[in-house]
Design an enzyme around this catalytic site. Structure first.
Site, PDB file in Angstrom:
ATOM      1  N   SER A 243      -2.740  10.075  -7.633  1.00  0.00           N
ATOM      2  CA  SER A 243      -3.288  11.403  -6.971  1.00  0.00           C
ATOM      3  C   SER A 243      -2.149  12.141  -6.546  1.00  0.00           C
ATOM      4  O   SER A 243      -2.190  13.649  -6.639  1.00  0.00           O
ATOM      5  CB  SER A 243      -3.791  10.732  -5.555  1.00  0.00           C
ATOM      6  N   HIS A 273      -5.984   2.412  -8.213  1.00  0.00           N
ATOM      7  CA  HIS A 273      -5.191   3.273  -7.331  1.00  0.00           C
ATOM      8  C   HIS A 273      -6.023   3.157  -6.053  1.00  0.00           C
ATOM      9  O   HIS A 273      -6.121   1.891  -5.593  1.00  0.00           O
ATOM     10  CB  HIS A 273      -5.117   4.583  -7.931  1.00  0.00           C
ATOM     11  N   HIS A 320       2.407  -3.739  -7.269  1.00  0.00           N
ATOM     12  CA  HIS A 320       2.584  -2.389  -6.980  1.00  0.00           C
ATOM     13  C   HIS A 320       3.518  -1.881  -8.258  1.00  0.00           C
ATOM     14  O   HIS A 320       4.484  -2.768  -8.661  1.00  0.00           O
ATOM     15  CB  HIS A 320       3.238  -2.166  -5.410  1.00  0.00           C
ATOM     16  N   ARG A 329       3.429  -0.311   4.767  1.00  0.00           N
ATOM     17  CA  ARG A 329       1.799   0.002   5.303  1.00  0.00           C
ATOM     18  C   ARG A 329       0.831  -0.983   5.523  1.00  0.00           C
ATOM     19  O   ARG A 329       0.051  -0.888   6.558  1.00  0.00           O
ATOM     20  CB  ARG A 329       1.259   0.989   4.268  1.00  0.00           C
ATOM     21  N   ASP A 375      -3.693  -1.534   0.235  1.00  0.00           N
ATOM     22  CA  ASP A 375      -5.166  -1.530   0.290  1.00  0.00           C
ATOM     23  C   ASP A 375      -5.642  -3.160   0.488  1.00  0.00           C
ATOM     24  O   ASP A 375      -6.857  -3.221   0.837  1.00  0.00           O
ATOM     25  CB  ASP A 375      -5.564  -1.347  -1.132  1.00  0.00           C
TER      26      ASP A 375
END
Ligand code: CMX
Length: 437
Positions: A243, A273, A320, A329, A375
């Site tokens: 992105s 993604h 990743h 995160r 995620d």
């Protein structure tokens, strides 16, 4: 009086431009790394070929926003009265200037965004006419493209603006776009999943509180804090991810911020993604249903992971391209869950997955990083507060990602970065290159 964000960026541009000039003069012909044939075939992984000043990703430490880790950002950036989390507005100031804003500076960004938050009628009509079966991410990208109608950069370029002035209208477009995103995103949510009724921006509230209210969860202070956390941590992840790179690439053709960000959203909508966050929750719920319990045991989870892998699928939320440790995160969201929802059965399953999946993926032996990414955790938090529609989750990711990619886009134009045009090769030309030698 508070210096506005735009004023501060204007002050910083000559300094930063001089720094870039100096680096280019001193080290312009130094080699950054080598490119192998495997890299060319392997998604350009590891090739150093882009400058992205707003954040840097360390394989072990995770993301740093202008040098600050997520816990440092959480501790240092101002929070609105009564909130436990800092805001994307404060982070936007940090990303654009490299400086921790005062509470008044962060508030000035909130005020600017609130003042600009409205949608043209034709855009609300366009969203309202989308069938509910059109994926929320497709509706989102469509609406952002339509907002391009009012791009100040496109108008200024058409009128013949000089290169040194590009950043000004790009900054204005970026702020206008950020201001409109909660209205666009919540409209999609309420049309597709709720009653089709739409709220208004409260000029006294911050961005996340407004977004939470527009979605229909404004009563919960915890949900507003979750939005603050969510919008901060998903914002920026250096430049090479799909992105960010897409927004940067499209912007390099001097496409305006609306067109550039809409392109980035289309990349975020891919399941490897951003869409992974919807896939994670779907996968966990499928697992619970297939096993027949809300809280499967470690052994049951292990078996389910193996059945996923053996059927040729990925375990979503794990692995990743750059990270080699647990994503900070993920940890920030885990901390939030431990504080507010430690007994939620889905959170307990997410925690058991954290114990089991890395071992399974290591034994499977393919992935370079068996640890969870961002995620793997976001869905359980949203679901806890009643935002259960997984197909919507990537839209939230998109709203957050705008803060990162648009702040870098302002700098791309302020520093006069070139149109991107890396060299491609054919398989035959690669073969010839080495057979000759
Ligand atoms: N489950 C199963 N296999 C995995 C895996 C996972 N979670 N993660 C990586 N692998 C596999 C890859 O598919 C690849 O297999 P092949 O050699 O057969 O092609 C192999 O392990 C090596 O991959 P890698 O170098 O470790 O990872 P990549 O850089 O190629 O891909 C990513 C990274 C994120 C796409 C991958 O780990 C993945 O598909 N994860 C699951 C989806 C996901 O969570 N995506 C979200 C990432 C965060 C984000 O961008 O939002």
């Amino acid at each position: 009086m508070v210096t506005s964000l735009k004023q501060r960026v204007a002050e910083l541009i000559p300094e930063k431009a001089a720094e870039v000039k100096e680096v280019k003069q001193k080290y312009g012909d130094r080699v950054l790394g080598e490119t192998t044939v495997n890299m060319a075939y392997g998604g350009m992984r590891g090739i150093k070929g882009m400058v992205w000043d707003t954040s840097l990703l360390d394989a072990d430490e995770g993301i740093r926003f202008r040098g600050m880790s997520i816990p440092e950002v959480q501790a240092a950036l101002p929070k609105p009265a009564g909130a436990t989390e800092t805001t994307p507005e404060a982070l936007f100031w940090l990303l654009l200037t490299g400086e921790v804003p005062t509470a008044a500076q962060a508030q000035s960004v909130t005020d600017e965004l609130n003042a600009r938050a409205s949608l043209p009628q034709f855009v609300t009509d366009l969203i309202d006419r989308c069938p509910n079966t059109l994926h929320p991410m497709s509706q989102f990208a469509l609406a952002v493209n339509a907002l391009q109608h009012d791009s100040l950069f496109a108008k200024a370029y058409h009128a013949g603006i000089s290169r040194s002035e590009y950043w000004g209208p790009v900054f204005e477009d970026s702020l206008n776009l950020l201001a409109k995103l909660p209205l666009v995103a919540s409209r999609i949510y309420r049309n597709v999943f709720q009653d089709g009724k739409h709220g208004e921006i409260d000029q006294a509230a911050d961005y996340s509180q407004n977004f939470a209210s527009l979605l229909g969860f404004g009563e919960s202070r915890e949900f507003a804090d979750l939005m603050r956390l969510y919008l901060v941590i998903h914002s920026d992840h250096e430049g090479g991810n799909v992105s960010a790179h897409t927004t940067h690439l499209v912007g390099s053709a001097l496409s305006d911020p609306y067109l550039s960000f809409a392109a980035g959203l289309n990349g975020l909508a891919g399941p490897l993604h951003g869409l992974a966050n919807q896939e994670v929750l779907r996968w966990i719920i499928d697992m619970q249903q297939s096993i027949g319990t809300e809280t499967p045991t470690e052994d049951q989870i292990r078996d389910y992971c193996w059945s996923t892998l053996n059927s040729g699928r990925v375990v979503p939320g794990y692995g990743h391209a750059v990270l080699r440790k647990t994503d900070p995160r993920y940890m920030a969201q885990r901390e939030f869950a431990l504080k507010y929802l430690p007994n939620d059965p889905l959170f307990q399953t997410v925690s058991t997955l954290y114990k089991i999946v890395p071992g399974v993926l290591t034994e499977h032996g393919k992935t370079k990083n068996p640890w969870p990414n961002v995620d793997a955790h976001s869905g359980v938090l949203l679901r806890h507060y009643g935002l259960v529609e997984q197909d919507y989750y990537t839209v939230l990711f998109g709203v957050s990602r705008a803060f990162g990619v648009l702040s870098q886009l302002v700098w791309d134009r302020a520093l006069g970065f070139s149109i991107e045009r890396p060299k491609s090769l054919t398989t035959e030309s690669i073969r010839k290159m080495f057979e000759k030698k």
